[in-house]
Design a protein around this motif. Structure first.
Motif, PDB file in Angstrom:
ATOM      1  N   TYR A 176      -2.702  52.285  73.423  1.00 14.75           N
ATOM      2  CA  TYR A 176      -2.876  52.329  74.878  1.00 14.75           C
ATOM      3  C   TYR A 176      -2.522  53.700  75.469  1.00 14.75           C
ATOM      4  CZ  TYR A 176      -3.484  47.240  75.018  1.00 14.75           C
ATOM      5  OH  TYR A 176      -3.961  45.948  74.845  1.00 14.75           O
ATOM      6  N   ASP A 177      -2.228  54.667  74.625  1.00 12.38           N
ATOM      7  CA  ASP A 177      -1.796  55.987  75.098  1.00 12.38           C
ATOM      8  C   ASP A 177      -3.001  56.912  75.201  1.00 12.38           C
ATOM      9  OD1 ASP A 177      -0.767  58.660  75.287  1.00 12.38           O
ATOM     10  OD2 ASP A 177       1.157  57.921  74.559  1.00 12.38           O
ATOM     11  N   PRO A 178      -3.378  57.354  76.407  1.00 11.84           N
ATOM     12  CA  PRO A 178      -4.602  58.142  76.564  1.00 11.84           C
ATOM     13  C   PRO A 178      -4.484  59.595  76.136  1.00 11.84           C
ATOM     14  CG  PRO A 178      -3.527  57.884  78.692  1.00 11.84           C
ATOM     15  CD  PRO A 178      -2.741  57.053  77.712  1.00 11.84           C
ATOM     16  N   GLU A 179      -3.259  60.040  75.793  1.00  8.71           N
ATOM     17  CA  GLU A 179      -3.097  61.442  75.414  1.00  8.71           C
ATOM     18  C   GLU A 179      -2.641  61.635  73.973  1.00  8.71           C
ATOM     19  OE1 GLU A 179      -2.274  63.882  79.449  1.00  8.71           O
ATOM     20  OE2 GLU A 179      -0.570  62.683  78.760  1.00  8.71           O
ATOM     21  N   VAL A 180      -2.683  60.567  73.188  1.00  7.87           N
ATOM     22  CA  VAL A 180      -2.537  60.681  71.740  1.00  7.87           C
ATOM     23  C   VAL A 180      -3.927  60.444  71.159  1.00  7.87           C
ATOM     24  CG1 VAL A 180      -1.504  59.749  69.639  1.00  7.87           C
ATOM     25  CG2 VAL A 180      -0.129  59.973  71.716  1.00  7.87           C
ATOM     26  N   PHE A 181      -4.511  61.510  70.638  1.00  9.06           N
ATOM     27  CA  PHE A 181      -5.891  61.474  70.150  1.00  9.06           C
ATOM     28  C   PHE A 181      -5.858  61.259  68.643  1.00  9.06           C
ATOM     29  CE2 PHE A 181      -5.583  64.690  73.615  1.00  9.06           C
ATOM     30  CZ  PHE A 181      -6.027  63.852  74.631  1.00  9.06           C
ATOM     31  N   ILE A 182      -6.410  60.149  68.211  1.00 10.09           N
ATOM     32  CA  ILE A 182      -6.318  59.763  66.802  1.00 10.09           C
ATOM     33  C   ILE A 182      -7.689  59.816  66.154  1.00 10.09           C
ATOM     34  CG2 ILE A 182      -5.789  57.877  65.211  1.00 10.09           C
ATOM     35  CD1 ILE A 182      -3.599  56.974  67.123  1.00 10.09           C
ATOM     36  N   VAL A 183      -7.750  60.521  65.022  1.00 10.04           N
ATOM     37  CA  VAL A 183      -8.907  60.461  64.123  1.00 10.04           C
ATOM     38  C   VAL A 183      -8.390  59.918  62.802  1.00 10.04           C
ATOM     39  CG1 VAL A 183     -10.563  61.783  62.768  1.00 10.04           C
ATOM     40  CG2 VAL A 183     -10.231  62.322  65.192  1.00 10.04           C
ATOM     41  N   ASP A 184      -8.916  58.789  62.367  1.00 11.97           N
ATOM     42  CA  ASP A 184      -8.459  58.159  61.130  1.00 11.97           C
ATOM     43  C   ASP A 184      -9.671  57.855  60.257  1.00 11.97           C
ATOM     44  OD1 ASP A 184      -7.299  56.395  59.148  1.00 11.97           O
ATOM     45  OD2 ASP A 184      -5.601  56.151  60.529  1.00 11.97           O
ATOM     46  N   VAL A 185      -9.780  58.592  59.150  1.00 10.63           N
ATOM     47  CA  VAL A 185     -10.870  58.413  58.184  1.00 10.63           C
ATOM     48  C   VAL A 185     -10.251  57.744  56.962  1.00 10.63           C
ATOM     49  CG1 VAL A 185     -12.714  59.518  56.873  1.00 10.63           C
ATOM     50  CG2 VAL A 185     -11.903  60.562  59.017  1.00 10.63           C
ATOM     51  N   HIS A 186     -10.722  56.539  56.607  1.00  7.07           N
ATOM     52  CA  HIS A 186     -10.036  55.731  55.612  1.00  7.07           C
ATOM     53  C   HIS A 186     -11.024  54.811  54.917  1.00  7.07           C
ATOM     54  CE1 HIS A 186     -10.035  53.858  59.595  1.00  7.07           C
ATOM     55  NE2 HIS A 186     -10.387  52.763  58.943  1.00  7.07           N
ATOM     56  N   GLU A 187     -10.598  54.245  53.803  1.00  9.75           N
ATOM     57  CA  GLU A 187     -11.421  53.243  53.133  1.00  9.75           C
ATOM     58  C   GLU A 187     -11.566  52.022  54.037  1.00  9.75           C
ATOM     59  OE1 GLU A 187     -11.399  50.504  49.097  1.00  9.75           O
ATOM     60  OE2 GLU A 187     -10.374  52.463  49.058  1.00  9.75           O
ATOM     61  N   ASP A 188     -12.750  51.493  54.092  1.00  4.30           N
ATOM     62  CA  ASP A 188     -13.066  50.349  54.945  1.00  4.30           C
ATOM     63  C   ASP A 188     -12.021  49.243  54.783  1.00  4.30           C
ATOM     64  OD1 ASP A 188     -14.314  47.962  56.031  1.00  4.30           O
ATOM     65  OD2 ASP A 188     -16.234  49.003  55.897  1.00  4.30           O
ATOM     66  N   GLY A 189     -11.486  48.782  55.910  1.00  2.00           N
ATOM     67  CA  GLY A 189     -10.448  47.766  55.905  1.00  2.00           C
ATOM     68  C   GLY A 189     -10.878  46.417  55.354  1.00  2.00           C
ATOM     69  N   ARG A 190     -12.175  46.226  55.149  1.00  2.00           N
ATOM     70  CA  ARG A 190     -12.622  44.979  54.504  1.00  2.00           C
ATOM     71  C   ARG A 190     -12.224  44.945  53.038  1.00  2.00           C
ATOM     72  NH1 ARG A 190     -18.873  45.084  55.845  1.00  2.00           N
ATOM     73  NH2 ARG A 190     -18.443  47.292  55.397  1.00  2.00           N
ATOM     74  N   TYR A 191     -11.901  46.114  52.478  1.00  2.00           N
ATOM     75  CA  TYR A 191     -11.627  46.195  51.045  1.00  2.00           C
ATOM     76  C   TYR A 191     -10.198  46.605  50.726  1.00  2.00           C
ATOM     77  CZ  TYR A 191     -16.667  46.822  51.592  1.00  2.00           C
ATOM     78  OH  TYR A 191     -17.975  46.684  51.988  1.00  2.00           O
TER      79      TYR A 191
END
Length: 326
Positions: A176-191
């Protein structure tokens, strides 16, 4: 010796582990340090000493009740903090050292002494404010973000995570924080654990559109990673962060025993160079890289050394144009 890069390592930091039979075992720190020495890069960086955080700093992110729980479990050395995280004796001090070392590195960056820093045993991105998760006792990433806010008055913070596992403890703590910019590249959470980080999760409330999750298919390789990276970079550039944190988990390299991605160290080197370039443009050069996961010792030594080399070699626009490490 580079006056641009400080790398933290030492016996105190190496104590964060859960025993020889656990994936997060005792040899991870030394595997990196040995490779750093073999490559000759240790003579090209400044060595930083580990430091231990006090409760006040840890509680910038974690609840007092949870810190009490870890302290008590650490004394007994019995039981589990979560199904994957044993309450080994001394784990409180070890986890506090991970946090404290990150804070020491942050001090150096914010004082302008070094623009870039790397810590191998760090990036414990699964822990939540009130509980442990996924080998992570204290979430040093979360403490760093809160410290940037409370101590340094920094508002616009980028958190970039290329670990094979979604950094759920960071993502949902700042969803909910508009000034923490997150880029998360990861293995698909289905697996893969923790089963989160889907592309439609982009932040909530005022923070909608400030987070970018990029799930990758099993066996995704460097070519596939490099194909998606421009989207991530464009997203970050538009946000103009003041400080960049990079969680560069090595469990996304081919051959990790508990994940299924097929990157090489070239992806880690590329991201590091590009983030150095972005940091020079928007963040006064400030880039702090945290080792994260990685359970194949050769892989983590290779990936993290590539990150350090990319930091050392970066010389502005010329370096930013390179795409892969040679």
């Amino acid at each position: 010796m580079s006056d641009n890069v400080i790398v933290y390592h030492g016996e105190q930091l190496a104590r964060y582990h859960f025993g020889a039979e656990h994936p997060f075992g005792p040899k991870r720190h030394d595997a990196f340090v040995e490779r750093l020495h073999q490559s000759g890069l240790d003579s090209q960086v400044t060595r930083g000493e580990p430091a231990t955080a006090g409760r006040e700093a840890i509680e910038r992110f974690h609840t007092r009740e949870y810190v009490d729980e870890v302290e008590a479990a650490s004394k007994s050395g019995r039981g589990m903090l979560d199904p994957d995280t044993p309450a080994v004796k001394g784990i409180y001090d070890a986890a506090a050292t991970v946090v404290g070392t990150g804070l020491a590195a942050l001090d150096q960056l914010m004082a302008g002494n070094y623009p870039r820093a790397f810590i191998p045993i760090a990036g414990l991105h699964h822990a939540y404010r009130d509980r442990a998760a996924g080998f992570c006792v204290f979430n040093d990433c979360g403490v760093l973000i809160e410290t940037l806010r409370e101590v340094y008055g920094i508002r616009r913070i980028a958190y970039v995570d290329i670990d094979a596992h979604h950094g759920d403890g960071v993502f949902y703590s700042f969803e909910y924080d508009p000034e923490v910019f997150i880029v998360d590249v990861h293995e698909d959470g289905r697996y893969l654990y923790p089963g989160s980080g889907f592309s439609q999760e982009t932040g909530k409330g005022e923070a909608a559109g400030t987070k970018l999750n990029i799930p990758m298919p099993m066996q995704a390789d460097d070519e596939q990673f490099l194909a998606i990276w421009p989207e991530a970079e464009n997203f970050l550039e538009q946000k103009r962060p003041e400080v960049i944190l990079l969680q560069c988990g090595a469990d996304s390299l081919k051959g990790d025993p508990i994940t299924h991605l097929h990157y090489s160290e070239a992806s880690h080197a590329h991201v590091t160079r590009r983030l150095c370039h972005l940091a020079d443009k928007t963040s006064e050069g400030r880039l702090l890289a945290l080792g994260g996961g990685g359970y194949n010792l050769d892989n983590l030594a290779t990936a993290w050394t590539a990150v350090v080399k990319a930091m050392i070699d970066f010389t502005g626009d010329e370096a930013a144009r390179r795409t892969v490490i040679s």
